[in-house]
Design a protein around this motif. Structure first.
Motif, PDB file in Angstrom:
ATOM      1  N   LEU A 284       0.820  -1.205   0.000  1.00 25.14           N
ATOM      2  CA  LEU A 284       0.000   0.000   0.000  1.00 25.14           C
ATOM      3  C   LEU A 284       0.858   1.262   0.000  1.00 25.14           C
ATOM      4  O   LEU A 284       0.526   2.258  -0.651  1.00 25.14           O
ATOM      5  N   LYS A 285       1.960   1.219   0.703  1.00 24.75           N
ATOM      6  CA  LYS A 285       2.831   2.392   0.777  1.00 24.75           C
ATOM      7  C   LYS A 285       3.750   2.526  -0.434  1.00 24.75           C
ATOM      8  O   LYS A 285       4.116   3.641  -0.814  1.00 24.75           O
ATOM      9  N   GLY A 293      -2.043   2.946  -1.936  1.00 32.62           N
ATOM     10  CA  GLY A 293      -2.419   3.277  -0.567  1.00 32.62           C
ATOM     11  C   GLY A 293      -3.406   4.421  -0.492  1.00 32.62           C
ATOM     12  O   GLY A 293      -4.344   4.399   0.321  1.00 32.62           O
ATOM     13  N   LEU A 335      -1.685   5.422   7.401  1.00 32.71           N
ATOM     14  CA  LEU A 335      -1.483   4.054   6.907  1.00 32.71           C
ATOM     15  C   LEU A 335      -0.410   3.382   7.751  1.00 32.71           C
ATOM     16  O   LEU A 335       0.773   3.400   7.416  1.00 32.71           O
TER      17      LEU A 335
END
Length: 441
Positions: A284-285, A293, A335
């Motif tokens: 996601l990052k 993300g 996140l």
């Protein structure tokens, strides 16, 4: 198994030639002649003289090559300058002791171990608790809290005696902050709960199914390899193994781990739903410079679960690229895994509350496999369990302690800075000072 000769991250202290004024700080044991002799030899060696082959056992020299020793000595000198001597020694036997070392610009603690067999050479030397003078001079937990608050970013800090309802000191005690790998406490707790309920046993095995895993000791194992739950839990805590973590999360089930948060006292658990695996967080990052993300964060919970099962599961791990290579924080405000200092203290209280059962004692044993910053208290506490976490912009340390009088306490601190990497060396020094004050207070 013998203790590690050295913790590379802590460094090896350089001591200048000085009168060896050793004063025992223990009523249980005198400082043995062997400890006096080897301590004096170490002073000489680390000042450029002496004979390492005479002082250090062959096993030590094999584990810690001379070039590594020199590099670590130089690193410590840069932090604290030249050492001035040994302030006191706390022996706990004829062959093992902790030392308090004084330097030009601070102090440090050391643990030394000698072989019980003649000629009693040094088999272990570990330096921890590296502390600049300004931190060593902090006289109270309130002063430590103020020093944490003064660091760039946002800090949370809490010290609590588990026999009391309120913390001794708290800085943003109920404020949720990113905690990095400290989230693994929740996974360990869910495993403990299922074993308590007879659903599983520590000796149960999991068959690796070939799914892609993040870095760790289980990543390269071939499909079909059987691994015991105990080993996965040990590695998840001992070295924060991400591959072991993701195997356990998949086996135990995301929704059960999400529910476990409330059981162990996480009042901010909603922020961790869906409860991410490490591989999912990295994807996601990192995928498309964080575009995946950002898309994920724009969804509600059901939408996020669908993305994890679809886009995130389908994209290969190599698409993450060089995430964190530049040292910049990546979406740490939204996140991540989040918990307040009070959440983490309640979680450690949950583990401590199971000490009367064999299963609970096994969990405490696993938490103590890596004492982290509490290694500086070797010989001064009866128990130290640790879990922490870090990534650019995030650091957490959480320690469960039992002191010599049987008092249990938790010391936990987090620091977040979404703009830049945090000063982990200063953070650890402050945390170590907090541990010292908590134990002696």
């Amino acid at each position: 198994m013998a203790r590690k000769a050295l913790r590379a991250a802590a460094g090896l202290a350089l001591l200048v030639s000085a009168p060896l004024n050793i004063t025992s700080a223990s009523d249980d044991f005198p400082v043995s002649q062997e400890l006096r002799q080897r301590s004096a030899e170490i002073l000489t060696i680390l000042n450029g003289g002496g004979d390492p082959a005479t002082t250090f056992a062959a096993s030590f020299r094999k584990a810690v090559p001379d070039v590594q020793i020199q590099a670590l000595i130089a690193s410590l000198q840069r932090q604290l300058g030249m050492a001035r001597g040994i302030e006191h020694v706390t022996p706990f036997g004829e062959h093992e002791a902790t030392l308090r070392l004084t330097f030009e610009k601070g102090t440090a603690r050391a643990w030394i171990a000698l072989s019980p067999q003649p000629p009693g050479q040094v088999t272990g030397l570990r330096v921890t608790g590296i502390m600049p003078t300004d931190i060593a001079g902090l006289a109270s937990l309130d002063e430590v809290a103020a020093a944490f608050a003064a660091m760039p970013g946002e800090a949370g800090f809490l010290v609590q005696n588990l026999d009391e309802d309120s913390p001794a000191v708290a800085l943003r005690g109920e404020r949720p902050l990113a905690i990095g790998s400290a989230f693994k406490l929740v996974i360990l707790a869910e495993l403990v709960r299922e074993i308590d309920n007879g659903v599983r046993e520590w000796s149960d095995t999991i068959t690796l199914d070939g799914r892609e895993l993040p870095a760790g000791g289980f990543r390269a194992m071939p499909p079909g390899t059987q691994v015991r739950l105990r080993r996965l839990a040990e590695e998840m805590i001992r070295v924060s193994d991400n591959s072991a973590t993701d195997v356990l999360l998949a086996e135990l089930g995301r929704t059960r781990i999400e529910a476990m948060q409330a059981r162990i006292g996480f009042t901010n658990g909603a922020r961790n739903i869906p409860f991410l695996s490490t591989m999912e967080a990295f994807k996601l990052k990192g995928v498309n410079a964080g575009a995946l993300g950002r898309h994920y964060l724009a969804q509600d919970i059901n939408g996020r679960r669908a993305i994890l099962a679809g886009d995130v599961a389908d994209v290969p791990g190599r698409a993450v690229g060089d995430l964190f290579a530049n040292g910049h924080p990546v979406m740490i405000e939204r996140l991540e895994w989040f918990a307040s200092p009070a959440d983490l203290a309640r979680a450690m209280r949950w583990f401590k509350g199971r000490q009367e059962s064999a299963n609970g004692r096994e969990a405490l044993r696993i938490l103590a496999l890596n004492p982290g910053p509490a290694a500086s208290l070797t010989g001064e506490v009866d128990y130290a369990g640790f879990k922490g976490g870090s990534e650019p912009g995030v650091v957490n340390m959480t320690v469960l302690l039992e002191n010599r009088s049987g008092r249990w306490m938790v010391v936990t601190a987090s620091l977040n800075d979404p703009r830049a990497g945090v000063d982990e060396a200063r953070f650890q020094a402050l945390f170590t000072r907090a541990l010292e004050l908590a134990v002696t207070g």
